[in-house]
Design a protein around this motif. Structure first.
Motif, PDB file in Angstrom:
ATOM      1  N   PRO A  73       0.349 -11.997   4.087  1.00 56.95           N
ATOM      2  CA  PRO A  73      -0.424 -11.283   3.488  1.00 56.95           C
ATOM      3  C   PRO A  73      -0.238 -11.260   1.661  1.00 56.95           C
ATOM      4  CG  PRO A  73       1.964 -10.567   4.556  1.00 56.95           C
ATOM      5  CD  PRO A  73       1.747 -11.773   4.921  1.00 56.95           C
ATOM      6  N   ILE A  77      -3.604 -10.071   0.358  1.00 54.85           N
ATOM      7  CA  ILE A  77      -3.772  -8.401   0.060  1.00 54.85           C
ATOM      8  C   ILE A  77      -4.466  -8.240  -0.923  1.00 54.85           C
ATOM      9  CG2 ILE A  77      -2.369  -6.017   0.302  1.00 54.85           C
ATOM     10  CD1 ILE A  77      -2.313  -7.083   2.444  1.00 54.85           C
ATOM     11  N   ILE A  86     -10.446  -3.864   1.357  1.00 53.76           N
ATOM     12  CA  ILE A  86      -8.963  -3.429   1.626  1.00 53.76           C
ATOM     13  C   ILE A  86      -9.063  -2.614   2.764  1.00 53.76           C
ATOM     14  CG2 ILE A  86      -8.554  -1.948   0.191  1.00 53.76           C
ATOM     15  CD1 ILE A  86      -5.599  -3.936   1.993  1.00 53.76           C
ATOM     16  N   VAL A  93      -6.861  -2.187  10.743  1.00 58.12           N
ATOM     17  CA  VAL A  93      -4.608  -2.256  10.506  1.00 58.12           C
ATOM     18  C   VAL A  93      -4.594  -1.145  11.946  1.00 58.12           C
ATOM     19  CG1 VAL A  93      -2.914  -2.108   9.536  1.00 58.12           C
ATOM     20  CG2 VAL A  93      -4.012  -3.539   9.304  1.00 58.12           C
ATOM     21  N   GLU A 149       3.574   3.665   5.114  1.00 55.09           N
ATOM     22  CA  GLU A 149       5.233   2.967   4.391  1.00 55.09           C
ATOM     23  C   GLU A 149       4.043   3.307   2.944  1.00 55.09           C
ATOM     24  OE1 GLU A 149       7.045  -0.858   5.921  1.00 55.09           O
ATOM     25  OE2 GLU A 149       8.047   0.113   7.193  1.00 55.09           O
ATOM     26  N   ASP A 180       9.383   0.092  -0.280  1.00 54.99           N
ATOM     27  CA  ASP A 180      10.979  -1.084  -1.942  1.00 54.99           C
ATOM     28  C   ASP A 180      10.889  -0.052  -2.539  1.00 54.99           C
ATOM     29  OD1 ASP A 180       9.360  -3.014  -0.109  1.00 54.99           O
ATOM     30  OD2 ASP A 180       7.482  -2.976  -1.446  1.00 54.99           O
ATOM     31  N   GLU A 236      15.837  -3.443   5.045  1.00 52.23           N
ATOM     32  CA  GLU A 236      14.870  -4.194   4.859  1.00 52.23           C
ATOM     33  C   GLU A 236      15.636  -5.565   4.512  1.00 52.23           C
ATOM     34  OE1 GLU A 236      10.915  -3.447   3.340  1.00 52.23           O
ATOM     35  OE2 GLU A 236      11.507  -4.295   1.094  1.00 52.23           O
ATOM     36  N   VAL A 238      17.734  -7.496   5.526  1.00 46.54           N
ATOM     37  CA  VAL A 238      18.855  -7.664   6.104  1.00 46.54           C
ATOM     38  C   VAL A 238      19.515  -8.949   7.238  1.00 46.54           C
ATOM     39  CG1 VAL A 238      20.418  -6.475   7.502  1.00 46.54           C
ATOM     40  CG2 VAL A 238      19.551  -5.299   6.682  1.00 46.54           C
TER      41      VAL A 238
HETATM   42  P1  C2E Z   1       7.208  -5.272   2.824  1.00 42.08           P
HETATM   43  O1  C2E Z   1       6.106  -4.130   2.998  1.00 42.08           O
HETATM   44  O2  C2E Z   1       7.782  -5.026   1.950  1.00 42.08           O
HETATM   45  O3  C2E Z   1       6.760  -5.807   3.948  1.00 42.08           O
HETATM   46  C1  C2E Z   1       8.858  -6.917   4.203  1.00 42.08           C
HETATM   47  C2  C2E Z   1       8.441  -8.236   4.179  1.00 42.08           C
HETATM   48  O4  C2E Z   1       9.721  -8.508   4.349  1.00 42.08           O
HETATM   49  C3  C2E Z   1       7.701  -9.126   5.197  1.00 42.08           C
HETATM   50  O5  C2E Z   1       6.742  -9.856   4.764  1.00 42.08           O
HETATM   51  C4  C2E Z   1       8.536  -9.003   6.302  1.00 42.08           C
HETATM   52  O6  C2E Z   1       7.981 -10.669   7.264  1.00 42.08           O
HETATM   53  C5  C2E Z   1      10.102  -9.892   5.091  1.00 42.08           C
HETATM   54  N1  C2E Z   1      11.121  -9.645   6.138  1.00 42.08           N
HETATM   55  C6  C2E Z   1      11.396  -9.035   6.625  1.00 42.08           C
HETATM   56  N2  C2E Z   1      12.861  -9.444   6.994  1.00 42.08           N
HETATM   57  C7  C2E Z   1      13.099 -10.305   6.241  1.00 42.08           C
HETATM   58  C8  C2E Z   1      14.886 -10.941   5.956  1.00 42.08           C
HETATM   59  O7  C2E Z   1      15.555 -10.736   6.812  1.00 42.08           O
HETATM   60  N3  C2E Z   1      14.408 -11.248   4.484  1.00 42.08           N
HETATM   61  C9  C2E Z   1      13.502 -12.073   4.440  1.00 42.08           C
HETATM   62  N4  C2E Z   1      13.467 -13.261   3.213  1.00 42.08           N
HETATM   63  N5  C2E Z   1      11.829 -11.487   3.686  1.00 42.08           N
HETATM   64  C10 C2E Z   1      12.176 -10.704   5.514  1.00 42.08           C
HETATM   65  P2  C2E Z   1       5.288 -10.043   5.036  1.00 42.08           P
HETATM   66  O8  C2E Z   1       5.479 -10.192   6.146  1.00 42.08           O
HETATM   67  O9  C2E Z   1       4.851 -12.016   4.037  1.00 42.08           O
HETATM   68  O10 C2E Z   1       4.659  -9.058   4.113  1.00 42.08           O
HETATM   69  C11 C2E Z   1       4.862  -9.579   2.669  1.00 42.08           C
HETATM   70  C12 C2E Z   1       4.246  -8.081   1.940  1.00 42.08           C
HETATM   71  O11 C2E Z   1       2.645  -7.499   2.470  1.00 42.08           O
HETATM   72  C13 C2E Z   1       4.709  -6.622   3.075  1.00 42.08           C
HETATM   73  O12 C2E Z   1       5.747  -6.218   2.383  1.00 42.08           O
HETATM   74  C14 C2E Z   1       3.683  -5.555   2.670  1.00 42.08           C
HETATM   75  O13 C2E Z   1       3.976  -5.257   0.864  1.00 42.08           O
HETATM   76  C15 C2E Z   1       2.110  -6.455   2.632  1.00 42.08           C
HETATM   77  N6  C2E Z   1       1.206  -5.834   4.338  1.00 42.08           N
HETATM   78  C16 C2E Z   1       1.895  -6.894   4.952  1.00 42.08           C
HETATM   79  N7  C2E Z   1       0.931  -6.323   6.204  1.00 42.08           N
HETATM   80  C17 C2E Z   1       0.772  -5.526   5.729  1.00 42.08           C
HETATM   81  C18 C2E Z   1      -0.510  -4.253   6.038  1.00 42.08           C
HETATM   82  O14 C2E Z   1      -1.059  -4.232   6.897  1.00 42.08           O
HETATM   83  N8  C2E Z   1      -1.334  -3.748   4.935  1.00 42.08           N
HETATM   84  C19 C2E Z   1      -1.075  -3.949   3.818  1.00 42.08           C
HETATM   85  N9  C2E Z   1      -1.471  -2.974   2.398  1.00 42.08           N
HETATM   86  N10 C2E Z   1      -0.049  -4.768   3.239  1.00 42.08           N
HETATM   87  C20 C2E Z   1       0.334  -5.223   4.069  1.00 42.08           C
END
Ligand code: C2E
Ligand code: CA
Ligand code: CA
Ligand code: CA
Length: 279
Positions: A73, A77, A86, A93, A149, A180, A236, A238
């Motif tokens: 994403p 995004i 979006i 979503v 969130e 965050d 988050e 962990v």
């Molecule tokens: P976020 O909401 O802070 O989601 C957590 C991100 O950290 C996710 O990345 C997840 O895969 C990753 N993560 C979880 N546990 C760990 C861990 O132990 N270590 C590490 N290094 N990373 C971890 P992801 O899936 O790539 O998503 C990135 C961002 O994209 C999300 O951050 C969120 O801000 C956005 N996002 C994802 N899905 C949606 C959505 O449906 N709508 C919107 N508006 N934003 C989204």
């Protein structure tokens, strides 16, 4: 000229650089992605610190691109926000996540919360509350199992209006969390007025919690803040047991991260939930 943001225009000239080309091609692809059903949700568990049971899953958007493969994403995004896509994607979503949560309940699994990320643009759009109401109706999911969130940065522009939107969402019965937390610019003066249920400590403070004194101090301060404001605390990112022990000591209620499970497809997560319910 093509309008991208609200106030600026991007001109596509023959000497347009490759980054701009790349962006334009992604934008064109994104326009078709929703109707071509290229978006999928993956789900990552959040566990109760005390019982280690899965109490929630966060829905995370992925783009199954025909040639690029599974796109994360952070790369698309911002493009969805700039193009206004979006809103329809965010609606999809919400509905997809809520229907999935209800499907798991219908399949006899122990009910858990479904957390959905809301983007800044979605939050500011006047239709969000109505969209959430319709989502609950269409999915038949009880509102207490839906969590939204939000991030601090959404509230800067107009804090009063933000509080009003949050109150309207709370009236629907959904849970709200500030994602965050600590990474944005939220005013602590407003925090006490936000009708939210959860604070999620940003991963940037969790990563080096054990080795970095400053990150540890920030995590302790955020935990104290959450407790005194009567908010549930979630961490988050962990990834190891030492972080778990630290966060447990700080009274963190829920933990999320690779240690407990990476984001996986609905089918895979369902297997995990079944196993947990049996065990
Ligand atoms: P976020 O909401 O802070 O989601 C957590 C991100 O950290 C996710 O990345 C997840 O895969 C990753 N993560 C979880 N546990 C760990 C861990 O132990 N270590 C590490 N290094 N990373 C971890 P992801 O899936 O790539 O998503 C990135 C961002 O994209 C999300 O951050 C969120 O801000 C956005 N996002 C994802 N899905 C949606 C959505 O449906 N709508 C919107 N508006 N934003 C989204
Ligand atoms: Ca999130
Ligand atoms: Ca987060
Ligand atoms: Ca994040």
């Amino acid at each position: 000229a093509k309008q991208v943001g609200q106030n600026h225009y991007e001109f596509h000239t023959p000497d347009m650089n490759s980054a701009a080309h790349e962006r334009l091609s992604m934008e064109t692809d994104l326009q078709r992605a929703l109707q071509n059903q290229e978006f999928v949700l993956h789900y990552q568990p959040k566990i109760d610190t005390a019982t280690k049971a899965i109490v929630s899953v966060e829905a995370l958007l992925r783009w199954n691109h025909p040639t690029r493969g599974l796109v994360l994403p952070n790369t698309f995004i911002p493009l969805l926000e700039d193009t206004g896509l979006i809103n329809p994607v965010g609606e999809w979503v919400l509905l997809q996540a809520a229907c999935q949560a209800q499907a798991w309940i219908d399949a006899g699994l122990e009910p858990i919360r479904m957390s959905v990320n809301i983007s800044a643009k979605q939050f500011r759009s006047h239709i969000l509350v109505e969209t959430v109401r319709r989502t609950l109706g269409a999915s038949q999911l009880e509102s207490r199992y839906l969590e939204l969130e939000l991030t601090e940065s959404m509230f800067i522009e107009n804090a009063e209006r933000s509080i009003q939107i949050m109150q309207e969402l709370k009236c629907l019965g959904v849970s709200l969390s500030i994602d965050d937390f600590g990474s944005g610019y939220s005013s602590l003066a407003y925090l006490k007025q936000f009708p939210v249920d959860y604070l999620k400590i940003d991963r940037s403070f969790v990563t080096d919690l054990v080795s970095n004194k400053k990150d540890a101090a920030i995590a302790v301060a955020i935990a104290a803040l959450a407790h005194s404001l009567d908010l549930k605390l979630v961490a988050e990112g962990v990834e190891d047991q030492a972080q778990v022990e630290f966060l447990e000591k700080q009274g963190c209620h829920e933990l999320q991260g690779y240690l407990f499970g990476r984001p996986v497809s609905a089918e895979e997560l369902e297997q995990v939930l079944r196993q947990a319910d049996r065990g």
